[in-house]
Design a protein around this motif. Structure first.
Motif, PDB file in Angstrom:
ATOM      1  N   TYR A 114     -28.883  35.536 106.955  1.00  0.00           N
ATOM      2  CA  TYR A 114     -29.371  35.037 105.675  1.00  0.00           C
ATOM      3  C   TYR A 114     -29.450  36.195 104.686  1.00  0.00           C
ATOM      4  N   TYR A 115     -29.157  35.900 103.429  1.00  0.00           N
ATOM      5  CA  TYR A 115     -29.233  36.909 102.372  1.00  0.00           C
ATOM      6  C   TYR A 115     -29.963  36.319 101.169  1.00  0.00           C
ATOM      7  N   LEU A 136     -32.270  43.675  94.553  1.00  0.00           N
ATOM      8  CA  LEU A 136     -31.669  44.178  95.780  1.00  0.00           C
ATOM      9  C   LEU A 136     -31.196  43.025  96.666  1.00  0.00           C
ATOM     10  N   ARG A 137     -30.115  43.250  97.367  1.00  0.00           N
ATOM     11  CA  ARG A 137     -29.622  42.264  98.329  1.00  0.00           C
ATOM     12  C   ARG A 137     -30.327  42.510  99.655  1.00  0.00           C
ATOM     13  N   LEU A 138     -31.065  41.519 100.111  1.00  0.00           N
ATOM     14  CA  LEU A 138     -31.850  41.644 101.333  1.00  0.00           C
ATOM     15  C   LEU A 138     -31.248  40.774 102.438  1.00  0.00           C
ATOM     16  N   HIS A 139     -31.357  41.271 103.654  1.00  0.00           N
ATOM     17  CA  HIS A 139     -30.746  40.584 104.801  1.00  0.00           C
ATOM     18  C   HIS A 139     -31.781  40.241 105.866  1.00  0.00           C
ATOM     19  N   ALA A 140     -31.523  39.160 106.559  1.00  0.00           N
ATOM     20  CA  ALA A 140     -32.336  38.799 107.725  1.00  0.00           C
ATOM     21  C   ALA A 140     -31.460  38.069 108.730  1.00  0.00           C
ATOM     22  N   ASP A 153     -40.866  40.934  98.560  1.00  0.00           N
ATOM     23  CA  ASP A 153     -39.695  40.561  99.359  1.00  0.00           C
ATOM     24  C   ASP A 153     -40.095  39.505 100.386  1.00  0.00           C
ATOM     25  N   ILE A 154     -41.260  39.686 100.997  1.00  0.00           N
ATOM     26  CA  ILE A 154     -41.747  38.716 101.985  1.00  0.00           C
ATOM     27  C   ILE A 154     -42.011  37.365 101.330  1.00  0.00           C
ATOM     28  N   LEU A 155     -42.558  37.386 100.119  1.00  0.00           N
ATOM     29  CA  LEU A 155     -42.775  36.124  99.403  1.00  0.00           C
ATOM     30  C   LEU A 155     -41.464  35.388  99.170  1.00  0.00           C
ATOM     31  N   GLU A 156     -40.402  36.152  98.875  1.00  0.00           N
ATOM     32  CA  GLU A 156     -39.090  35.528  98.675  1.00  0.00           C
ATOM     33  C   GLU A 156     -38.557  34.945  99.980  1.00  0.00           C
ATOM     34  N   TRP A 157     -38.805  35.636 101.096  1.00  0.00           N
ATOM     35  CA  TRP A 157     -38.373  35.098 102.385  1.00  0.00           C
ATOM     36  C   TRP A 157     -39.164  33.848 102.752  1.00  0.00           C
ATOM     37  N   VAL A 158     -40.449  33.841 102.417  1.00  0.00           N
ATOM     38  CA  VAL A 158     -41.267  32.642 102.656  1.00  0.00           C
ATOM     39  C   VAL A 158     -40.705  31.469 101.871  1.00  0.00           C
ATOM     40  N   SER A 159     -40.352  31.706 100.630  1.00  0.00           N
ATOM     41  CA  SER A 159     -39.769  30.661  99.794  1.00  0.00           C
ATOM     42  C   SER A 159     -38.438  30.186 100.369  1.00  0.00           C
ATOM     43  N   HIS A 160     -37.638  31.136 100.827  1.00  0.00           N
ATOM     44  CA  HIS A 160     -36.322  30.806 101.403  1.00  0.00           C
ATOM     45  C   HIS A 160     -36.480  29.929 102.647  1.00  0.00           C
ATOM     46  N   MET A 161     -37.399  30.319 103.536  1.00  0.00           N
ATOM     47  CA  MET A 161     -37.587  29.553 104.763  1.00  0.00           C
ATOM     48  C   MET A 161     -38.292  28.229 104.480  1.00  0.00           C
ATOM     49  N   GLY A 162     -39.158  28.215 103.490  1.00  0.00           N
ATOM     50  CA  GLY A 162     -39.834  26.968 103.121  1.00  0.00           C
ATOM     51  C   GLY A 162     -38.845  25.910 102.679  1.00  0.00           C
ATOM     52  N   ALA A 163     -37.813  26.349 101.964  1.00  0.00           N
ATOM     53  CA  ALA A 163     -36.790  25.411 101.489  1.00  0.00           C
ATOM     54  C   ALA A 163     -35.986  24.835 102.648  1.00  0.00           C
TER      55      ALA A 163
END
Length: 346
Positions: free
Chosen positions: A99-100, A107-111, A176-186
């Motif tokens: 996931y990006y 910044l482009r973040l990866h998981a 960044d964590i808040l953005e990941w929370v939003s991403h996973m929430g969706a």
């Protein structure tokens, strides 16, 4: 006329001297700032055989830089190398989705995402300072997977496949964590409970993130060996590693570089306000022999936390080693935490 020129000349000299003095004063904080915050991506590692060929023989009497002893003493490789490598190998053998996302500062973040059949919850796993998604935090991953947790292994900014040049000790990582929370929430169509699980700097980052308004599907925070603030952590490092006691001016200089080059302040890494605002339950872990992030940090965070909380101190455990030293206790506390908070409170 000569008096006016003389005054201008004097004023110019004062300005030049003052500017030079300010530059010298500020520059004294540059080495510490650079050492602590500038990332510097690691080059791809060579194979074991290649490493053996390239490794230079060291004299038995040659002393290592004493400050680095704390990093080696507090790593799971010191006593738990087999478990550490097994954890990494297990993670690397799993088939995961990439996931990006984009951070708020571009910044482009990866998981890497590891789903499980019949998942009961989602865990966003946040590694520590200069670490990696499959580093010390990888060891509890197999247990989390067995407990029906979908796991998102994030690469913190400046680490792994994520972009970034300056580590901000949680000041920007929290967003960044808040953005990941939003991403996973969706993607959370089943409405599974989400937990934020951080280790070391990752723990401080999830605690800071908890100070913001989080979606209702976030049910709890797990903070393993997190620090209280960047300022306190640098004080502890200066005192414990380098035997420097009075570093107020040095930290002031470091903060100037944080603001100028990192676009953050050390004050933004202080967990106090976040813990007093947070209403999510928090499970704290810390090893009592930790000399990388002193246990007093988690004790202080625990005291500041206004939500439901539990602090688990593990005797004989150094930094990031609680799950290695007391695996059954660690697992039991996680199971209890999930069982208690999987269902939203009334």
């Amino acid at each position: 006329m000569k008096k006016k020129n003389g005054k201008k000349h004097t004023l110019r000299n004062i300005t030049i001297i003052s500017s030079a003095a300010l530059t010298v004063f500020t520059a004294a904080g540059w080495p510490f700032f650079y050492f602590m915050t500038v990332a510097g991506k690691k080059k791809p590692q060579k194979t074991t055989e290649e490493n053996k060929k390239l490794q230079k023989p060291q004299s038995a009497n040659k002393k290592k830089w004493f400050a680095l002893q704390h990093t080696t003493l507090n790593h799971p490789n010191n006593g738990y190398a087999e478990e550490y490598e097994k954890g990494r190998a297990w993670c690397e053998s799993r088939e995961m989705k990439d996931y990006y996302i984009q951070s708020r500062d571009g910044l482009r973040l990866h998981a890497s995402y590891l789903p499980v059949k019949n998942a009961e919850r989602i865990v966003i796993l946040c590694h520590g300072y200069r670490a990696s998604k499959f580093g010390t935090v990888a060891y509890p991953a197999e247990f989390l997977h067995d407990e029906k947790c979908d796991i998102l292994f994030i690469d913190q900014r400046c680490c792994g496949e994520s972009e970034g040049k300056i580590i901000t000790f949680g000041a920007k990582e929290q967003y960044d964590i808040l953005e990941w929370v939003s991403h996973m929430g969706a993607k959370n169509e089943k409405g599974l409970p989400i937990y934020l699980f951080g280790q070391s700097m990752g723990a401080a980052s999830v605690l800071l993130a908890a100070g913001h308004k989080l979606p209702a599907d976030v049910h709890g925070i797990i903070a393993d060996c997190g620090y209280h603030s960047m300022k306190q952590q640098l004080r502890d490092i200066a005192a414990g590693w380098f035997h420097l006691k009075h570093i107020g001016l040095l930290l002031f200089r470091v903060d100037i570089f944080c603001r100028l080059l990192g676009k953050f302040s050390m004050k933004e890494t202080d967990t106090t306000a976040a813990l007093q605002t947070n209403r999510l339950p928090v499970l704290f872990f810390h090893g009592e022999l930790d000399t990388y992030v002193w246990p007093e940090n988690s004790k202080r965070n625990y005291e500041l936390c206004c939500a439901e909380k539990e602090l688990v101190l593990v005797p004989e455990a150094r930094h990031s080693c609680s799950s290695y030293v007391a695996p059954e206790l660690y697992k039991e506390k996680l199971k209890e935490f999930f069982k208690k908070y999987d269902k939203p409170s009334a």
